[in-house]
Scaffold this motif. Structure first.
Motif, PDB file in Angstrom:
ATOM      1  N   LEU A 207       9.559 -12.812   4.173  1.00 21.03           N
ATOM      2  CA  LEU A 207       8.449 -11.916   4.459  1.00 21.03           C
ATOM      3  C   LEU A 207       8.069 -11.203   3.184  1.00 21.03           C
ATOM      4  O   LEU A 207       8.929 -10.894   2.361  1.00 21.03           O
ATOM      5  CB  LEU A 207       8.870 -10.894   5.517  1.00 21.03           C
ATOM      6  CG  LEU A 207       7.810  -9.823   5.823  1.00 21.03           C
ATOM      7  CD1 LEU A 207       7.628  -9.697   7.305  1.00 21.03           C
ATOM      8  CD2 LEU A 207       8.163  -8.497   5.205  1.00 21.03           C
ATOM      9  N   ASP A 208       6.770 -10.941   3.018  1.00 14.49           N
ATOM     10  CA  ASP A 208       6.380 -10.084   1.896  1.00 14.49           C
ATOM     11  C   ASP A 208       5.229  -9.203   2.328  1.00 14.49           C
ATOM     12  O   ASP A 208       4.485  -9.532   3.268  1.00 14.49           O
ATOM     13  CB  ASP A 208       6.000 -10.908   0.659  1.00 14.49           C
ATOM     14  CG  ASP A 208       6.016 -10.022  -0.598  1.00 14.49           C
ATOM     15  OD1 ASP A 208       6.729  -8.991  -0.593  1.00 14.49           O
ATOM     16  OD2 ASP A 208       5.317 -10.342  -1.567  1.00 14.49           O
TER      17      ASP A 208
ATOM     18  N   GLN B 282      -1.327  -3.550  -2.117  1.00  9.84           N
ATOM     19  CA  GLN B 282      -2.661  -2.947  -2.140  1.00  9.84           C
ATOM     20  C   GLN B 282      -3.426  -3.196  -0.825  1.00  9.84           C
ATOM     21  O   GLN B 282      -4.103  -2.321  -0.321  1.00  9.84           O
ATOM     22  CB  GLN B 282      -3.489  -3.567  -3.285  1.00  9.84           C
ATOM     23  CG  GLN B 282      -3.708  -2.655  -4.464  1.00  9.84           C
ATOM     24  CD  GLN B 282      -2.462  -2.519  -5.322  1.00  9.84           C
ATOM     25  OE1 GLN B 282      -1.811  -3.495  -5.593  1.00  9.84           O
ATOM     26  NE2 GLN B 282      -2.150  -1.294  -5.722  1.00  9.84           N
ATOM     27  N   ALA B 283      -3.312  -4.399  -0.298  1.00  5.32           N
ATOM     28  CA  ALA B 283      -4.251  -4.809   0.756  1.00  5.32           C
ATOM     29  C   ALA B 283      -3.749  -4.537   2.161  1.00  5.32           C
ATOM     30  O   ALA B 283      -4.397  -4.926   3.137  1.00  5.32           O
ATOM     31  CB  ALA B 283      -4.562  -6.298   0.591  1.00  5.32           C
ATOM     32  N   ASN B 284      -2.560  -3.922   2.298  1.00  5.47           N
ATOM     33  CA  ASN B 284      -2.008  -3.652   3.620  1.00  5.47           C
ATOM     34  C   ASN B 284      -1.897  -4.904   4.491  1.00  5.47           C
ATOM     35  O   ASN B 284      -2.303  -4.920   5.647  1.00  5.47           O
ATOM     36  CB  ASN B 284      -2.861  -2.610   4.362  1.00  5.47           C
ATOM     37  CG  ASN B 284      -2.532  -1.227   3.849  1.00  5.47           C
ATOM     38  OD1 ASN B 284      -1.426  -0.999   3.362  1.00  5.47           O
ATOM     39  ND2 ASN B 284      -3.488  -0.309   3.936  1.00  5.47           N
ATOM     40  N   LEU B 285      -1.406  -5.970   3.898  1.00 12.65           N
ATOM     41  CA  LEU B 285      -1.161  -7.198   4.656  1.00 12.65           C
ATOM     42  C   LEU B 285       0.320  -7.482   4.599  1.00 12.65           C
ATOM     43  O   LEU B 285       0.994  -7.081   3.658  1.00 12.65           O
ATOM     44  CB  LEU B 285      -1.881  -8.378   3.998  1.00 12.65           C
ATOM     45  CG  LEU B 285      -3.388  -8.310   3.834  1.00 12.65           C
ATOM     46  CD1 LEU B 285      -3.864  -9.513   3.036  1.00 12.65           C
ATOM     47  CD2 LEU B 285      -4.072  -8.288   5.188  1.00 12.65           C
ATOM     48  N   PHE B 286       0.821  -8.193   5.619  1.00 11.88           N
ATOM     49  CA  PHE B 286       2.140  -8.759   5.400  1.00 11.88           C
ATOM     50  C   PHE B 286       2.188 -10.163   5.957  1.00 11.88           C
ATOM     51  O   PHE B 286       1.487 -10.495   6.906  1.00 11.88           O
ATOM     52  CB  PHE B 286       3.265  -7.862   5.930  1.00 11.88           C
ATOM     53  CG  PHE B 286       3.176  -7.470   7.366  1.00 11.88           C
ATOM     54  CD1 PHE B 286       3.835  -8.206   8.348  1.00 11.88           C
ATOM     55  CD2 PHE B 286       2.443  -6.352   7.744  1.00 11.88           C
ATOM     56  CE1 PHE B 286       3.759  -7.817   9.670  1.00 11.88           C
ATOM     57  CE2 PHE B 286       2.364  -5.976   9.071  1.00 11.88           C
ATOM     58  CZ  PHE B 286       3.029  -6.709  10.047  1.00 11.88           C
ATOM     59  N   ALA B 287       2.987 -10.998   5.298  1.00 12.49           N
ATOM     60  CA  ALA B 287       3.034 -12.414   5.655  1.00 12.49           C
ATOM     61  C   ALA B 287       4.447 -12.764   6.069  1.00 12.49           C
ATOM     62  O   ALA B 287       5.407 -12.296   5.453  1.00 12.49           O
ATOM     63  CB  ALA B 287       2.632 -13.256   4.456  1.00 12.49           C
TER      64      ALA B 287
ATOM     65  N   ALA C  59       5.712 -14.931  -1.429  1.00 11.45           N
ATOM     66  CA  ALA C  59       5.474 -13.690  -2.172  1.00 11.45           C
ATOM     67  C   ALA C  59       3.990 -13.477  -2.351  1.00 11.45           C
ATOM     68  O   ALA C  59       3.239 -14.433  -2.574  1.00 11.45           O
ATOM     69  CB  ALA C  59       6.148 -13.764  -3.535  1.00 11.45           C
ATOM     70  N   PHE C  60       3.566 -12.217  -2.228  1.00 13.75           N
ATOM     71  CA  PHE C  60       2.178 -11.865  -2.523  1.00 13.75           C
ATOM     72  C   PHE C  60       2.025 -11.578  -4.007  1.00 13.75           C
ATOM     73  O   PHE C  60       2.977 -11.154  -4.663  1.00 13.75           O
ATOM     74  CB  PHE C  60       1.791 -10.590  -1.761  1.00 13.75           C
ATOM     75  CG  PHE C  60       1.283 -10.843  -0.373  1.00 13.75           C
ATOM     76  CD1 PHE C  60       0.057 -11.469  -0.166  1.00 13.75           C
ATOM     77  CD2 PHE C  60       2.021 -10.435   0.726  1.00 13.75           C
ATOM     78  CE1 PHE C  60      -0.419 -11.686   1.121  1.00 13.75           C
ATOM     79  CE2 PHE C  60       1.547 -10.652   2.012  1.00 13.75           C
ATOM     80  CZ  PHE C  60       0.327 -11.279   2.223  1.00 13.75           C
ATOM     81  N   HIS C  61       0.776 -11.777  -4.482  1.00  8.44           N
ATOM     82  CA  HIS C  61       0.458 -11.324  -5.837  1.00  8.44           C
ATOM     83  C   HIS C  61       0.349  -9.797  -5.793  1.00  8.44           C
ATOM     84  O   HIS C  61      -0.188  -9.252  -4.827  1.00  8.44           O
ATOM     85  CB  HIS C  61      -0.880 -11.928  -6.278  1.00  8.44           C
ATOM     86  CG  HIS C  61      -1.161 -11.757  -7.736  1.00  8.44           C
ATOM     87  ND1 HIS C  61      -1.516 -10.549  -8.287  1.00  8.44           N
ATOM     88  CD2 HIS C  61      -1.125 -12.643  -8.774  1.00  8.44           C
ATOM     89  CE1 HIS C  61      -1.694 -10.693  -9.595  1.00  8.44           C
ATOM     90  NE2 HIS C  61      -1.466 -11.952  -9.916  1.00  8.44           N
ATOM     91  N   PRO C  62       0.862  -9.075  -6.828  1.00 13.27           N
ATOM     92  CA  PRO C  62       0.800  -7.611  -6.778  1.00 13.27           C
ATOM     93  C   PRO C  62      -0.635  -7.073  -6.723  1.00 13.27           C
ATOM     94  O   PRO C  62      -0.851  -5.965  -6.255  1.00 13.27           O
ATOM     95  CB  PRO C  62       1.478  -7.149  -8.072  1.00 13.27           C
ATOM     96  CG  PRO C  62       2.016  -8.350  -8.734  1.00 13.27           C
ATOM     97  CD  PRO C  62       1.565  -9.575  -8.030  1.00 13.27           C
TER      98      PRO C  62
END
Length: 1350
Positions: free
Chosen positions: A1274-1275, A1279-1284, A1323-1326
């Motif tokens: 999970l990440d 900034q975007a208030n998303l989680f995957a 992983a999300f991009h920062p």
């Protein structure tokens, strides 16, 4: 800094929030960018020092041969009327001829005595050939090897002949008799200097050279032909070192101007000031100085050698100017020979420059051999004319009215010119013309301070400047100044000497000889001196005592040790560092100093530096303690106790964060090993024995938690890639091409028969540590054996087995060395391997000496595996193995049959294969054991005794020499990164502008709101199963780690940039990655589940990746119970191996690295100090699975394997720092994230898919969302208030902050669109709305928001 923000945006009143963030880039500290990380730790290449005069000489005898025959003119010269008459400033016609001759002779002698008062002078007035012969031979006899001067004045005889003859007289002066230069050479011998003052003098110079050449040829003939008449004679000296000065060219007559002396050349050479002033008055320009006449010049007050008088000052200026002209015009070696080797020769040549200037104005060209470039037009002559002008213009008033003499501004002006050169010039330019003048100024008290100051600035330009200054001849001057008691000179002299010794340490002897060391001892002891000056003083003393016994004795008597010990706690780190190095050097192999240290309990005072915040200081302390125990004198019980004490103190640095310190630690311990060799041999035998017994397979063993024998785990054989699958495995370090080893191993992925070939077995596991050394296959203890010993030795079952008391110091130090041999930093492990193998070698040699001698076969019989034990092969069920090609291809030589390495200590000795004696390969072999590689083989590898030296001498780290480079390099220059115009600064500015752009553009997108995230913008098959992915925050690079290698992709272009081996042992895997200095010069940190951290640079560009540093971030990682499915996701690699591995969190703004994992603490490392700063106990019985920190609030949030989420405040003590525990999750926490805002919440997720939001101050969750089951990764996008969420059920779900699914991804895009594999990491991009996903089917894909948004 303001300037930069203006560059980033149009100037605005007050910074916006955005601009503030961009300004922060400039404020963020950089980590691992110090000199010790960027350059190789070694001394500078020594410059060849040519400044020392190999052969200083003296002119000890002078022959003055005058052929004047006063009153009789020679037949071949028609004199003008009136004509030049004065000889030695005497008119010969003003007295009787005989008296005139004697007076002239006496005067000439006086004139020469001004320049060389101590020589023996012999006059020969109007001589015959025999008299000249007698004179020359007797002078040469007395002079022995020194120089003789022959002065010939031929004004009363015919001109020299073309056949090479000069003229003298017969007994009763009725005839002129020729004297051959050839004979003169024979009588005068060499070295000699000849001065010819006569017309056509150039002829003599030519003939002299021809005769010299003729001699050389005759000698060559005689050498071949024994019957040659010369062969029996003693060798006549070579005439090459002879110097000649002649008044004019071969076809010129001497000037006859009645205003000049007849011996103008002699006057220039011996009374330069007098003739220079007369000549000045005869120029038209002299009319500009009113009232100055030739008579007045005679009355100039003062003495030539008193610099405070007008005459003395002119003489001094003249010396400075002629010296400077010579230094600037002549080649360096010629300048050394003519102007620095012999005082009289130097004076004559300085005056010869004047002769050239004056005589050329009368169409006469003086000649010298060796020939000089023309100097008569040099610009410095104008400075001389000005100085003469200023002096003479004062003369009338001084003489008539007795006014005081005003000193010349010459020296002050020249210093100003030097200063202008220093401050204004570009870096690459010609050396400053004024350097020799600065040297002269040191003699004057008035300008001395300024001159030393400028000289210091000049020396600071670098080693080339020091070499120049030494070649000018500065050394004796600054040596003499050490006798001065002036306090204001101290800082300057200390600085200058530090610069000199940093470039040429051979000056240590001169300093001790002249008691110069006392000067620096007093500076060091003076507490009013600023720390930087005491640092330089202690550096100078450290050079004086370095490998120089006389220096050690002198400084010991000067109380150096007590002085140093007092300053160990000085706040100035460089001073602490050098004080420790100085102590380490004074007692290196010098017993009296060691005992003096013992009496002052020096070792105990040094202990405090072992925990110094500066790594270099810790290094220096380890070095000092290492040489303290490394003295080879006889030991008493007292000294042994001290050694043990020191050893145990040093052992505490085993997990120091800096590899430089650990390298120094291995060397320090190696001194101890050499000292107590027999004790260590005993320990080594016990350990080798133990390791062997332990390797016997037992059913219990394989199920044991920390499975000790990875060699036999055939299922777990690492999937080392075969060469053909891709070609870009690039070498990691030059020292050891680890990747080459990977290519060579070529283990096929099925784990078929090749997997059991012994070469592959052993080498794959030792790849991380020993592949580099060419003699890898000749180590007794392979990396694998050592690693196993290390892990076995930590089990208590050993206690009962080992004969030596288990906790003896030797056992503990052996353990420390075993630990260091498995160090993640290759240079550390190499050094430790050398020490261990050296002892293991001796132990096994000593244990069975007779076996080697009586065993008939010293040749190799059937080959065995290079590094693994034969026993393993049989256990593995293989047949006797064949020579493995892979191992020999690792060494760059012809494959040779490797030799069985069975330790020769097992009591019933049974030759396993072919009755071969153990270690027979140590004897007559092409390559010696433990040599340093092909270029420098160890000499005494033949007999075992030779190895003692091998350990003690070969091991050194170059730390001290590397530290000394600091003083050789410019200290006062602005560092490049602070220079606004420099390349470094421009590049940094560019990067920060890029960062600002990424932040700005990505913010625009995320603020619009993201409604979908399933646009696949990148997909590629990764070389290994991705286990960790990490986006670079600002460029288009993504790092993907598999078990032990890292692949870099450019996600925009879709191409692979790099792939390299991380170097971790094969039973470990990479479990976390971080970009350090992501905003600037990025480094990549990798963490593996054995607790090791490695930092890499130069990846993903055209250079080879290099390891910057590596250290054991967590020791004692707990072996987790494997096999129990801790989490639901049993399909995942991670679950089979159990445990969280190592988790890290990085704070760029503080330079702190939080580490945890399968341990019961959170360990915080300060990367600036490279040391552990805090251990926070988690208070739980399960592993930490996720870390997140916020530096503003000093909070750390940890998710644990038991489902709890714990919050720690790192400002509090270990017992009260846990400020909150949430136990709402029922299972393993996959991620706990602390939002970075001031009132940011904690978001945590467990494998069951429940997402909980906590407010750090409240005990219960404020929100719960349910997501997918079987969550594996999970990440959260900051900034975007998303989680995957990634699931083992082969899909990815992306949620927004309200818990709504915005995208569900199950298939890859494109033709066929196959199903996604089980998700292994994401992983999300920062900044950008990009999500990277790695799955078990080797694929790595990136998804992004829809195109119109981007």
């Amino acid at each position: 800094m303001k300037m930069d923000s203006d560059l980033l945006h149009s100037p605005a009143v007050g910074l916006t929030e955005e601009e503030e963030a961009d300004m922060n880039d400039w404020k963020l500290p950089l980590t691992f960018m110090k000199k010790r990380h960027l350059e190789k730790i070694e001394g500078s290449k020594a410059l060849a020092q040519s400044w020392r005069m190999k052969d200083r000489m003296k002119t000890v005898s002078v022959a003055l041969v005058l052929c004047l025959n006063v009153g009789v003119d020679p037949p071949d010269v028609v004199k003008t009327s009136p004509c030049a008459r004065l000889e030695c400033w005497i008119d010969p016609l003003s007295m009787s001829p005989q008296k005139a001759l004697e007076t002239i002779g006496a005067n000439l002698q006086k004139q020469y005595e001004n320049w060389q008062p101590r020589a023996r002078y012999k006059q020969s007035l109007d001589p015959t050939v025999d008299e000249v012969k007698k004179l020359c031979t007797s002078l040469r006899r007395n002079a022995k090897e020194e120089r003789v001067l022959f002065h010939y004045n031929g004004h009363g005889v015919p001109r020299p002949t073309v056949n090479g003859e000069i003229w003298v007289f017969n007994k009763n002066y009725t005839q002129y008799i020729p004297l051959s230069i050839y004979d003169l050479q024979t009588w005068m011998g060499s070295p000699s200097i000849f001065v010819y003052d006569c017309s056509n003098a150039g002829i003599i110079v030519k003939s002299f050279k021809q005769f010299a050449l003729q001699r050389e040829q005759e000698l060559e003939v005689a050498a071949i032909n024994p019957s040659h008449p010369l062969a029996q004679m003693p060798l006549p000296p070579s005439m090459k070192n002879c110097i000649q000065l002649a008044a004019c060219e071969a076809n010129e007559l001497l000037p006859m101007n009645p205003d000049l002396p007849a011996d103008l050349f002699t006057s220039c050479l011996t009374t330069p000031i007098k003739i220079a002033l007369r000549w000045f008055c005869m120029q038209k320009s002299a009319k500009l100085v009113p009232g100055v006449t030739l008579d007045l010049i005679e009355k100039i007050p003062g003495r030539l050698n008193d610099r405070r008088t007008p005459l003395g000052e002119l003489n001094w200026i003249f010396t400075a100017i002629t010296d400077t002209i010579a230094w600037n015009v002549l080649p360096r070696d010629l300048f050394q020979k003519l102007f620095r080797q012999d005082l009289l020769v130097a004076s004559l040549f300085r005056n010869f420059l004047l002769a050239e200037r004056i005589m050329r104005s009368y169409n006469c060209t003086p000649v010298s051999s060796p020939r000089l470039p023309p100097t008569y037009m040099h610009a410095m002559w104008q400075a001389w004319d000005l100085a003469v002008d200023i002096c003479l213009s004062q003369l009338p008033t001084i003489i008539e009215e007795g006014t005081a003499f005003r000193t010349s501004p010459f020296f002050a002006e020249q210093l100003t010119a030097f200063q202008v050169w220093l401050t204004m010039g570009v870096e690459n330019r010609n050396p400053p013309e004024q350097l020799p003048i600065v040297l002269q100024v040191l003699l004057s008290q008035v300008h001395r301070l300024r001159a030393l100051d400028l000289l210091g600035l000049f020396l600071d330009l670098g080693p080339w400047a020091v070499s120049l200054a030494l070649s000018v001849g500065i050394f004796p001057y600054v040596l003499k100044l050490l006798q001065s008691s002036a306090r204001e000179l101290r800082p300057l002299l200390v600085f200058i000497w530090a610069k000199i010794l940093a470039v040429d340490s051979s000056c240590q002897a001169d300093l001790v000889k002249d008691n110069g060391h006392k000067y620096f001892l007093s500076v060091l002891a003076d507490s009013y001196m600023p720390a930087e000056h005491r640092t330089m003083a202690v550096f100078i003393l450290a050079v004086i005592v370095n490998n120089y016994n006389t220096g050690q004795e002198a400084c010991l008597q000067g109380n150096l040790i007590a002085n140093c010990l007092e300053q160990l706690s000085d706040p100035h780190p460089l001073l602490r560092q050098w004080v420790a190095i100085c102590l380490g050097r004074i007692w290196q192999n010098f017993e009296p100093a060691r005992w003096c240290g013992v009496r002052d309990s020096a070792h105990e005072k040094l202990y405090t530096l072992l925990s110094d915040p500066i790594p270099e200081v810790r290094c220096a302390a380890v070095f000092a303690l290492g040489t303290f125990v490394g003295n080879s004198a006889e030991r008493t019980d007292h000294s042994t106790t001290i050694d043990h004490n020191v050893a145990m103190m040093l052992a505490q640095l085993i997990n120091d964060g800096s590899p430089v310190v650990r390298k120094e630690l291995v060397v320090a311990l190696s001194h101890l090993v050499v000292q107590y060799e027999s004790n260590f041999c005993t320990v080594a035998l016990q350990f080798i024995e133990e390791e062997k017994n332990y390797a016997v397979p037992s059913p219990a063993n394989s199920a044991e938690p920390g499975n000790m024998t990875p060699v036999r785990d055939s299922p777990a054989i690492p999937r080392l890639r075969s060469v053909n699958s891709y070609t870009n495995i690039r070498a990691v370090t030059t020292a050891r091409n680890l990747n080459k080893s990977l290519q060579n191993l070529n283990l096929n992925e099925e784990g078929g028969p090749a997997a059991l070939s012994p070469g592959n077995l052993s080498t794959s596991s030792s790849a991380s540590s020993t592949l580099g050394s060419p003699d890898n296959d000749e180590y007794i203890l392979s990396f694998e054996t050592i690693d196993k010993m290390r892990r076995v030795s930590s089990y208590s079952s050993l206690n009962s087995l080992i004969g030596v008391s288990f906790n003896s110091v030797y056992t503990q130090i052996w353990r420390v060395l075993l630990h260091l041999a498995a160090d993640p930093f290759p240079e550390v492990s190499d050094l430790a391997m050398k020490v261990l193998n050296s002892i293991a070698y001796k132990a096994t040699m000593n244990a069975r000496p007779q076996r080697i001698l009586d065993s008939g076969s010293l040749t190799q019989s059937a080959p065995a595996s290079p590094t693994s034990k034969g026993t393993h092969i049989h256990q593995a069920g293989g047949s006797p193995p064949m020579p493995s090609t892979s191992s020999s291809s690792l060494t760059n030589e012809v494959p040779k049959p490797p030799v069985r390495e069975q330790p020769a200590t097992r009591p019933p000795y049974t030759p396993t294969l072919g009755g071969q004696a153990p270690h027979s390969h140590q004897f007559p072999r092409t390559r010696k054991m433990f040599d340093k590689g092909p270029e420098q083989a160890a000499e005494d590898g033949e007999e075992p005794g030779g190895h003692r030296n091998y350990v003690s001498l070969a091991l050194q780290t170059g730390l001290c020499d590397w530290s000394a480079k600091y003083f050789a390099q410019p200290v006062m220059k602005i560092p490049e990164e602070h220079d606004l115009e420099s390349q470094v600064r421009m590049e940094r500015q560019w990067r920060f502008l890029r960062n600002a752009r990424v932040r700005r553009q990505s913010r625009v997108i995320t603020q619009k709101g993201i409604s979908r995230l399933d646009d696949q913008i990148f997909i590629n098959r990764n070389p290994g199963v991705p286990s960790v992915v990490k986006f670079h925050p600002f460029n288009t690079c993504i790092a993907v780690a598999d078990k032990d290698s890292i692949c870099f992709w450019d996600w925009e272009k879709g191409e692979r940039l790099d792939y390299f081996y991380n170097g971790n042992p094969r039973y470990t895997r990479i479990t976390a990655m971080e970009y350090l200095n992501g905003h600037d010069c990025s480094l990549l940190l990798t963490a593996t589940d054995d607790g090791a951290l490695r930092v890499w640079k130069n990846f993903a560009d055209q250079k080879n990746p290099e390891m910057v540093t590596a250290w054991q971030g967590l020791s004692d990682m707990l072996p987790t119970t494997r096999g129990l499915a801790r989490r639901v996701s049993i399909y995942l690699d991670r679950s089979k191996q159990g445990g969280a591995g190592m988790v890290v969190d990085w704070e760029q703004e503080t330079g702190l690295l939080m580490t945890s994992g399968d341990v019961r603490v959170i360990r915080i490392w300060d990367t600036d100090r490279e040391m552990k700063v805090q251990d926070i106990p988690t208070g739980a019985d399960s592993c930490v699975t996720s870390l997140s920190s916020d530096s503003q609030r000093s909070l750390i949030v940890a998710g644990l394997g038991d489902g709890s989420v714990r919050v720690f405040d790192r400002r509090m003590g270990p017992s009260e720092c846990r400020v909150m525990t949430y136990r709402e999750h029922g299972a393993w926490v996959v991620k706990a994230h602390l939002q970075k805002e001031t009132d940011g919440n904690i978001i945590s997720v467990s494998v069951n898919g429940d997402v909980r939001f906590f407010e750090p101050r409240t005990p219960d969750s404020i929100n719960v969302l349910q997501t997918v089951k079987g969550l594996t990764a999970l990440d959260i996008h900051p900034q975007a208030n998303l989680f995957a969420c990634g699931s083992m059920n082969q899909f990815i779900a992306v949620y927004n902050a309200n818990g709504d699914v915005i995208s569900n991804i199950k298939y890859y895009d494109g033709f066929m669109g196959q199903r996604i594999g089980a998700i292994s990491c994401l992983a999300f991009h920062p900044h950008w709305p990009h999500l990277a996903v790695g799955s078990n089917d080797y694929y790595m894909s990136i998804y992004s928001a829809e195109k119109r948004l981007r």
